[in-house]
Design a protein around this motif. Structure first.
Motif, PDB file in Angstrom:
ATOM      1  N   ALA A 329      15.389 -21.583 -21.810  1.00 51.65           N
ATOM      2  CA  ALA A 329      15.779 -19.956 -22.410  1.00 51.65           C
ATOM      3  C   ALA A 329      13.835 -19.435 -22.585  1.00 51.65           C
ATOM      4  O   ALA A 329      13.795 -18.443 -22.659  1.00 51.65           O
ATOM      5  N   ALA A 330      13.295 -20.301 -23.624  1.00 50.90           N
ATOM      6  CA  ALA A 330      12.336 -19.395 -24.570  1.00 50.90           C
ATOM      7  C   ALA A 330      11.593 -19.893 -22.983  1.00 50.90           C
ATOM      8  O   ALA A 330      10.593 -18.861 -23.057  1.00 50.90           O
ATOM      9  N   ARG A 332      12.218 -19.710 -19.729  1.00 51.85           N
ATOM     10  CA  ARG A 332      12.138 -17.606 -19.428  1.00 51.85           C
ATOM     11  C   ARG A 332      11.870 -17.451 -20.110  1.00 51.85           C
ATOM     12  O   ARG A 332      11.099 -15.909 -18.906  1.00 51.85           O
ATOM     13  N   ALA A 333      11.957 -16.645 -20.504  1.00 51.48           N
ATOM     14  CA  ALA A 333      11.526 -15.376 -21.270  1.00 51.48           C
ATOM     15  C   ALA A 333      10.151 -15.322 -21.394  1.00 51.48           C
ATOM     16  O   ALA A 333       9.849 -14.146 -20.808  1.00 51.48           O
ATOM     17  N   GLN A 336       9.096 -14.758 -17.728  1.00 55.31           N
ATOM     18  CA  GLN A 336       9.545 -13.378 -17.515  1.00 55.31           C
ATOM     19  C   GLN A 336       8.771 -11.792 -18.311  1.00 55.31           C
ATOM     20  O   GLN A 336       8.034 -11.039 -17.356  1.00 55.31           O
ATOM     21  N   ALA A 337       8.297 -12.544 -19.202  1.00 57.81           N
ATOM     22  CA  ALA A 337       7.292 -11.496 -20.015  1.00 57.81           C
ATOM     23  C   ALA A 337       5.719 -11.755 -19.579  1.00 57.81           C
ATOM     24  O   ALA A 337       5.408 -10.341 -19.392  1.00 57.81           O
TER      25      ALA A 337
END
Length: 347
Positions: A329-330, A332-333, A336-337
């Motif tokens: 999840a980290a 992917r975040a 995305q950022a």
């Protein structure tokens, strides 16, 4: 006049013998082949940049050094700071160029053969041989090649072949396996050196942490003694072969192959990789304990959590899954950022 001429000739000779050959280019090599005489070698030297003339001096120097008729076959590295004396001594003593090839621990036979095919200037004699023909060419017909070559660095010279190198690696593994088998725990459940080699290959694939190898070997030893399935993912992956795409799925664990230790009891039929000496020694002397399970910590360190009961193991698996999902999840975040320009490095 005779004395003066002799002195002049001696000065000319000593000046020639020890003067660096500045006309040579850096990284020049010269190949002395079987049957090459001194005149042939001198012609080859002229071809790579050693100047004309001084033929008599080369011959006298070769006799003085005991090199005439004793030039050894091989490839020699030449440089502008070398003198004729240096060159002839190198060729007399066989100081040939040596290349290195490393068999990495955990590499399987397919990966090993791919790497050998790219090794230059190793002569390729095994490229067109299948595994059965390869082992026959090495003098071990009918034997499976997996796990039979000891991981370490092997040096070779121009003219050596891939079969030459594999023969040495095979002999090195034979020696290492014999030593490990002789030093094994008398209470081991392993019945033959081949079984030790198979288990060592699994231990090699399960961890890159040196301090954990004996612990993992102990877990597998206890599971075998208790009649439990090994249930180790690397064997499943090996059984998938080229179909493995980097992810192991539940259906893979449930698909029976000779190497699936989730569906079959005992050891797989052959090793699954090339184990190093440390893995062999770990299997020879596994760590004491009562753990029957292990799973990765999941923090990126490569370490494992060892558990005595299934309940403890399931809890450790749940923690691993949670860490894994948080890490993904980290990632992917962060991706995305970065793509939207809102990350910490955005202007």
């Amino acid at each position: 006049m005779a004395a003066a001429a002799g002195f002049w000739a001696w000065q000319r000779y000593t000046g020639f013998a020890d003067r660096p050959l500045s006309s040579l280019q850096p990284d020049t090599t010269l190949l002395v082949e079987r049957g090459d005489s001194l005149p042939v070698v001198l012609r080859k030297l002229r071809a790579v940049g050693v100047g004309e003339g001084h033929q008599a001096e080369w011959r006298v120097l070769a006799r003085e050094l005991g090199a005439a008729g004793r030039l050894q076959v091989g490839e020699y590295a030449l440089s502008p700071d070398m003198s004729p004396r240096d060159i002839l001594i190198a060729m007399r003593d066989g100081r040939v160029v040596r290349y290195a090839f490393t068999i990495l621990p955990g590499r399987n036979i397919r990966e090993l053969r791919t790497a050998l095919a790219k090794a230059d200037p190793l002569r390729q004699e095994a490229a067109d041989l299948d595994d059965a023909a390869l082992m026959a060419a090495l003098g071990h017909p009918g034997q499976h090649p997996e796990g039979r070559f000891l991981p370490e660095t092997y040096h070779y010279t121009r003219g050596d072949s891939d079969l030459d190198l594999l023969r040495r690696a095979y002999a090195a593994m034979d020696k290492a396996l014999d030593e490990a088998w002789a030093a094994r725990d008398p209470a081991s459940v392993l019945k033959t050196p081949d079984e030790m080699l198979i288990l060592a290959s699994i231990v090699e694939k399960e961890t890159g942490i040196a301090g954990e190898r004996a612990q993992i070997a102990g877990v597998f030893e206890r599971r075998l003694a208790a009649g439990m399935k090994l249930q180790t993912d690397p064997t499943v992956i090996y059984g998938l072969g080229a179909a493995y795409d980097g992810n192991i799925r539940r259906r893979d664990l449930q698909t029976d192959t000779p190497y699936n230790t989730y569906t079959r009891s005992g050891l797989p039929p052959t090793p699954i990789a090339m184990p190093g000496v440390d893995a062999l020694q770990a299997v020879a002397r596994p760590a004491d304990g009562d753990a029957l399970y292990f799973v990765a910590v999941g923090d990126g360190s490569g370490r494992h959590v060892f558990s005595r009961t299934l309940a403890e193991h399931n809890a450790a698996v749940a923690r691993y899954v949670q860490r894994y999902r948080q890490a993904r999840a980290a990632e992917r975040a962060a991706a995305q950022a970065q793509s939207t320009g809102t990350g910490p490095e955005a202007p």
